[in-house]
Design a protein around this motif. Structure first.
Motif, PDB file in Angstrom:
ATOM      1  N   SER A   1       6.307   3.770  10.082  1.00  0.00           N
ATOM      2  CA  SER A   1       7.745   4.011  10.247  1.00  0.00           C
ATOM      3  C   SER A   1       8.399   4.361   8.913  1.00  0.00           C
ATOM      4  O   SER A   1       9.348   5.153   8.866  1.00  0.00           O
ATOM      5  N   PHE A   2       7.874   3.801   7.816  1.00  0.00           N
ATOM      6  CA  PHE A   2       8.407   4.114   6.480  1.00  0.00           C
ATOM      7  C   PHE A   2       8.236   5.603   6.181  1.00  0.00           C
ATOM      8  O   PHE A   2       9.156   6.282   5.714  1.00  0.00           O
ATOM      9  N   PHE A   3       7.036   6.123   6.493  1.00  0.00           N
ATOM     10  CA  PHE A   3       6.779   7.536   6.200  1.00  0.00           C
ATOM     11  C   PHE A   3       7.545   8.443   7.157  1.00  0.00           C
ATOM     12  O   PHE A   3       8.075   9.473   6.768  1.00  0.00           O
TER      13      PHE A   3
ATOM     14  N   LEU B   1      -3.170  28.145   0.646  1.00  0.00           N
ATOM     15  CA  LEU B   1      -3.000  27.066  -0.338  1.00  0.00           C
ATOM     16  C   LEU B   1      -1.992  26.007   0.085  1.00  0.00           C
ATOM     17  O   LEU B   1      -2.279  24.813  -0.008  1.00  0.00           O
ATOM     18  N   THR B   2      -0.808  26.417   0.553  1.00  0.00           N
ATOM     19  CA  THR B   2       0.140  25.381   0.958  1.00  0.00           C
ATOM     20  C   THR B   2      -0.408  24.589   2.140  1.00  0.00           C
ATOM     21  O   THR B   2      -0.122  23.404   2.276  1.00  0.00           O
ATOM     22  N   LYS B   3      -1.206  25.251   2.986  1.00  0.00           N
ATOM     23  CA  LYS B   3      -1.724  24.569   4.171  1.00  0.00           C
ATOM     24  C   LYS B   3      -2.713  23.477   3.801  1.00  0.00           C
ATOM     25  O   LYS B   3      -2.911  22.544   4.583  1.00  0.00           O
ATOM     26  N   VAL B   4      -3.317  23.567   2.602  1.00  0.00           N
ATOM     27  CA  VAL B   4      -4.202  22.486   2.170  1.00  0.00           C
ATOM     28  C   VAL B   4      -3.394  21.216   1.941  1.00  0.00           C
ATOM     29  O   VAL B   4      -3.809  20.121   2.339  1.00  0.00           O
ATOM     30  N   GLY B   5      -2.217  21.356   1.332  1.00  0.00           N
ATOM     31  CA  GLY B   5      -1.347  20.192   1.157  1.00  0.00           C
ATOM     32  C   GLY B   5      -0.920  19.623   2.498  1.00  0.00           C
ATOM     33  O   GLY B   5      -0.926  18.411   2.707  1.00  0.00           O
ATOM     34  N   VAL B   6      -0.556  20.522   3.430  1.00  0.00           N
ATOM     35  CA  VAL B   6      -0.147  20.072   4.762  1.00  0.00           C
ATOM     36  C   VAL B   6      -1.293  19.340   5.452  1.00  0.00           C
ATOM     37  O   VAL B   6      -1.116  18.258   6.028  1.00  0.00           O
ATOM     38  N   TYR B   7      -2.490  19.915   5.356  1.00  0.00           N
ATOM     39  CA  TYR B   7      -3.654  19.286   5.984  1.00  0.00           C
ATOM     40  C   TYR B   7      -3.884  17.897   5.397  1.00  0.00           C
ATOM     41  O   TYR B   7      -4.180  16.946   6.125  1.00  0.00           O
ATOM     42  N   ALA B   8      -3.721  17.762   4.065  1.00  0.00           N
ATOM     43  CA  ALA B   8      -3.942  16.462   3.429  1.00  0.00           C
ATOM     44  C   ALA B   8      -2.937  15.441   3.964  1.00  0.00           C
ATOM     45  O   ALA B   8      -3.304  14.284   4.212  1.00  0.00           O
ATOM     46  N   LEU B   9      -1.680  15.868   4.176  1.00  0.00           N
ATOM     47  CA  LEU B   9      -0.696  14.956   4.772  1.00  0.00           C
ATOM     48  C   LEU B   9      -1.149  14.517   6.161  1.00  0.00           C
ATOM     49  O   LEU B   9      -1.093  13.346   6.511  1.00  0.00           O
ATOM     50  N   PHE B  10      -1.613  15.479   6.981  1.00  0.00           N
ATOM     51  CA  PHE B  10      -2.057  15.170   8.340  1.00  0.00           C
ATOM     52  C   PHE B  10      -3.255  14.229   8.324  1.00  0.00           C
ATOM     53  O   PHE B  10      -3.374  13.350   9.168  1.00  0.00           O
TER      54      PHE B  10
ATOM     55  N   ILE C   1      -2.252  10.415   5.637  1.00  0.00           N
ATOM     56  CA  ILE C   1      -1.166   9.462   5.869  1.00  0.00           C
ATOM     57  C   ILE C   1      -1.326   8.707   7.195  1.00  0.00           C
ATOM     58  O   ILE C   1      -1.309   7.477   7.209  1.00  0.00           O
ATOM     59  N   PRO C   2      -1.516   9.397   8.354  1.00  0.00           N
ATOM     60  CA  PRO C   2      -1.651   8.619   9.587  1.00  0.00           C
ATOM     61  C   PRO C   2      -2.920   7.768   9.607  1.00  0.00           C
ATOM     62  O   PRO C   2      -2.960   6.743  10.286  1.00  0.00           O
ATOM     63  N   LEU C   3      -3.940   8.174   8.861  1.00  0.00           N
ATOM     64  CA  LEU C   3      -5.207   7.440   8.905  1.00  0.00           C
ATOM     65  C   LEU C   3      -5.096   6.149   8.097  1.00  0.00           C
ATOM     66  O   LEU C   3      -5.393   5.062   8.587  1.00  0.00           O
TER      67      LEU C   3
ATOM     68  N   LEU D   1       0.823  -1.208   0.000  1.00  0.00           N
ATOM     69  CA  LEU D   1       0.000   0.000   0.000  1.00  0.00           C
ATOM     70  C   LEU D   1       0.857   1.259   0.000  1.00  0.00           C
ATOM     71  O   LEU D   1       0.471   2.294  -0.523  1.00  0.00           O
ATOM     72  N   SER D   2       2.052   1.130   0.601  1.00  0.00           N
ATOM     73  CA  SER D   2       2.894   2.317   0.730  1.00  0.00           C
ATOM     74  C   SER D   2       3.327   2.873  -0.620  1.00  0.00           C
ATOM     75  O   SER D   2       3.720   4.026  -0.713  1.00  0.00           O
ATOM     76  N   VAL D   3       3.276   2.029  -1.684  1.00  0.00           N
ATOM     77  CA  VAL D   3       3.584   2.543  -3.023  1.00  0.00           C
ATOM     78  C   VAL D   3       2.592   3.652  -3.373  1.00  0.00           C
ATOM     79  O   VAL D   3       2.975   4.764  -3.765  1.00  0.00           O
ATOM     80  N   ALA D   4       1.303   3.328  -3.199  1.00  0.00           N
ATOM     81  CA  ALA D   4       0.288   4.355  -3.447  1.00  0.00           C
ATOM     82  C   ALA D   4       0.469   5.509  -2.470  1.00  0.00           C
ATOM     83  O   ALA D   4       0.327   6.685  -2.846  1.00  0.00           O
TER      84      ALA D   4
END
Lengths: 115, 511
Positions: B269-271, B248-257, B260-262, B205-208
């Motif tokens: 640990s890979f991320f 705008l940049t904060k939208v990318g940051v929010y998407a990471l938050f 990824i953890p979800l 899954l980590s590939v995606a």
């Protein structure tokens, strides 16, 4: 079928990326176009397309009789194509305006924003 | 089903559409934009109030049962982001009264800006991965139009870089979504989290996940993918760059938050292994880039990058304190950064240039403005008791507790250079004497810098000062009384670390 489509996707991504790395703005644009199609194909191939069966449950039956292609990725691709078309149409106009302003197709000439 | 979600979501869309179709007579469109922003602020406050208790609000479009419905959900983080978005939207609507000329208004500025805010809201609220892609595209196409609205050569050049890189990121995102759907067979994020947890090979899954991360990293301006940002954020009109810088940049940051953890918790640990060094590099190289800049807004653009590094550092550490610090940093940074861009925009209105070389002497002319700038600049640098201090303190302390002293050291080092850089701006723009006329460039054109301030129309001055004052007061309030916001940030961090409430609420059958 899946193997062939995977190869096509790979070739499209590779060609697109190669063109994007050129200095010419026209090639950058064509590279983006190719990669947009490649991304749509990724969605299509990874959902495992199956030939011949439509995903319709026969009258009276409770489930599909045979494995059929998942229709959702096709709906996703349709959405992505429409979005991609709009965005790329904007990009084409923008690139032509850049060309009219700078009289150059060379991305090295775009230095006005660097200071 | 919570109706606060569609209320908050569709208010900017309706505002944007009204502003596009109404005739461009007088300041009608600007007034519509302001009124819409006020309604949006009420909706966002309602949403935040409802979500603040820790309950995750959910709205399924068409009332379909999950996971088949397109679900929107607001937890504390999402609701907080919507509230800050509403504040920035309101601030920009006021600032636009002075900054947006008739030509840009006719070009559709007020419509595009609110449609972009709609895209930002959709990205903050959606619980559907494909809808996140659609939300990104909505905000991108509106922002494309905003970048080039002035039809000047630098805007076309900056716009081209912005468009090309962001389109590329969108393609990576779409490919990642496609692969993930192929492997798991769902698009609902809560459903994906359950399916991914049951998947036998998380590395697959980590590939995606890596594709999604790359896309979000480009959009949030992480090292080494940030070069489009300082090339494009300083070219549009001041109101546009302020809202870009804030949101705008904060939208990318929010998407990471959010994503990824979800979804990729099993292979976290890979991320984490690459998020930590990326955060370190982003902080340090962003601020190094800023130190050498000569253009006010371009300098601030480099600071956006460096500040994103702090937030990602919080995500990479992934302890309750670090995440709470990161959320607080996110909120503080949106407010302060937008405000600094308002100030830079006002200076540009006054003097007709953003080049630090041709600025100076503003302290003598506008001592109040200088004071307001100093307040924001010191807050960005993280001096107590301003808002940046608490956020930075939490992130640095979390880094020390989590055994990442290098990151903590780099964070302090970056803080020092941020302060140094802000002092450079202070000296160049406000403190030093304006340059002699002889230094004027020989190829002076119509936009040649004025060495004393122009007389601005009353409405321009009032709009700029009201906005700057409002945002400074907000930052000061957070600095002096951070307790409520810290509690909200801690709640948001708890929900990020244990997403079971989020998953359960989104997947709960509709009554």
């Amino acid at each position: 079928m899946t193997v062939l489509l995977s190869i096509v996707t790979g070739v499209l991504f590779g060609t697109g990326l190669y063109l994007m790395l050129r200095r010419s703005l026209t090639r950058l644009l064509i590279g983006l176009l190719l990669m947009a199609n490649a991304a749509n194909l990724v969605v299509f191939v990874s959902s495992g397309p199956i030939k011949g069966n439509s995903p319709l449950v026969a009258e009276g039956a409770q489930a599909l009789e045979a494995a059929a292609a998942d229709p959702l990725p096709q709906a996703l691709i349709l959405t992505a194509i429409v979005i991609g078309f709009g965005v790329l149409a904007f990009a084409v106009v923008l690139f032509s305006r850049v060309f009219l302003n700078t009289q150059s197709d060379d991305s090295e000439e775009l230095t006005q924003t660097e200071s | 089903m919570s109706y606060w979600i569609p209320f908050a979501l569709f208010t900017p869309l309706v505002t944007g559409m009204l502003a596009l179709i109404l005739p461009d007579r007088g300041r009608l469109r600007a007034v519509v934009g302001l009124a819409g922003s006020l309604v949006f602020l009420i909706a966002a406050a309602g949403l935040l109030r409802a979500a603040a208790g820790g309950e995750v609000l959910v709205y399924h479009f068409g009332d379909w049962p999950p996971p088949f419905a397109i679900s929107y959900a607001a937890d504390i983080l999402g609701a907080l982001m919507i509230f800050v978005t509403a504040l920035v939207s309101l601030g920009t609507a006021i600032f636009a009264f002075g900054d947006i000329d008739d030509r840009q208004s006719r070009g559709g500025y007020h419509g595009f800006v609110h449609i972009m805010v709609f895209g930002v809201c959709a990205a903050f609220l959606t619980a559907d991965l494909f809808h996140l892609f659609v939300a990104f595209e909505i905000l991108l196409i509106a922002s494309f139009a905003l970048v080039v609205l002035g039809s000047e050569r630098p805007q076309f050049e900056g716009g081209l870089k912005y468009v090309a890189l962001n389109l590329f990121a969108s393609l990576l995102f779409l490919s990642g979504v496609g692969l993930l759907y192929g492997m798991l067979g769902s698009l609902n994020m809560a459903d994906l989290a359950n399916l991914a947890a049951a998947h036998e090979n998380p590395a697959e899954l980590s590939v995606a996940g890596a594709l999604l991360c790359a896309a979000f990293a480009i959009k949030s301006g992480l090292f080494p993918l940030y070069f489009w940002l300082p090339a494009s954020y300083h070219v549009p009109s001041s109101a546009v760059s302020a809202i870009f810088a804030g949101l705008l940049t904060k939208v990318g940051v929010y998407a990471l938050f959010r994503v990824i953890p979800l979804i990729f918790a099993a292979d976290w640990s890979f991320f984490q292994a690459w998020l930590l060094p990326v955060a370190n590099f982003t902080m340090v190289l962003g601020v190094f880039g800023a130190v050498v800049q000569k253009n006010f807004r371009r300098l601030l653009s480099f600071h956006i990058i460096s500040q994103i590094g702090y937030i990602i550092l919080g995500l990479a550490l992934f302890t309750p304190l670090a995440l709470a610090g990161a959320v607080l940093y996110l909120i503080h940074n949106i407010l302060i950064k937008t405000n600094l861009f308002y100030i830079a925009g006002y200076v540009q209105q006054l003097r007709g240039t953003g080049n630090l070389k041709y600025l100076g002497g503003l302290y003598k002319e506008r001592p109040g403005l200088a004071l307001l700038f100093l307040l924001s600049a010191l807050s960005l640098g993280g001096l107590p008791p301003l808002s940046g201090f608490w956020a930075k303190y939490m992130v640095v302390r979390a880094a020390l507790e989590a055994g990442a002293p290098v990151s903590a050291g780099l964070a302090l080092f970056t803080g020092f250079f941020t302060l140094f850089c802000m002092m450079k701006v202070w000296t160049e723009v406000f403190w030093k004497n304006p340059p002699e006329q002889a230094e004027e460039p020989s190829d002076s054109d119509a936009s040649a810098p004025a060495f004393t301030s122009k007389r601005l129309p009353l409405v321009t001055t009032a709009a700029a000062l009201v906005t700057i004052l409002l945002f400074n007061l907000l930052a000061l309030a957070i600095g002096l009384y951070p307790e409520p916001l810290v509690q909200l940030a801690e709640g948001a961090a708890a929900q990020l670390i244990d997403p079971s409430t989020y998953i359960r609420s989104v997947l709960a059958p509709t009554p």
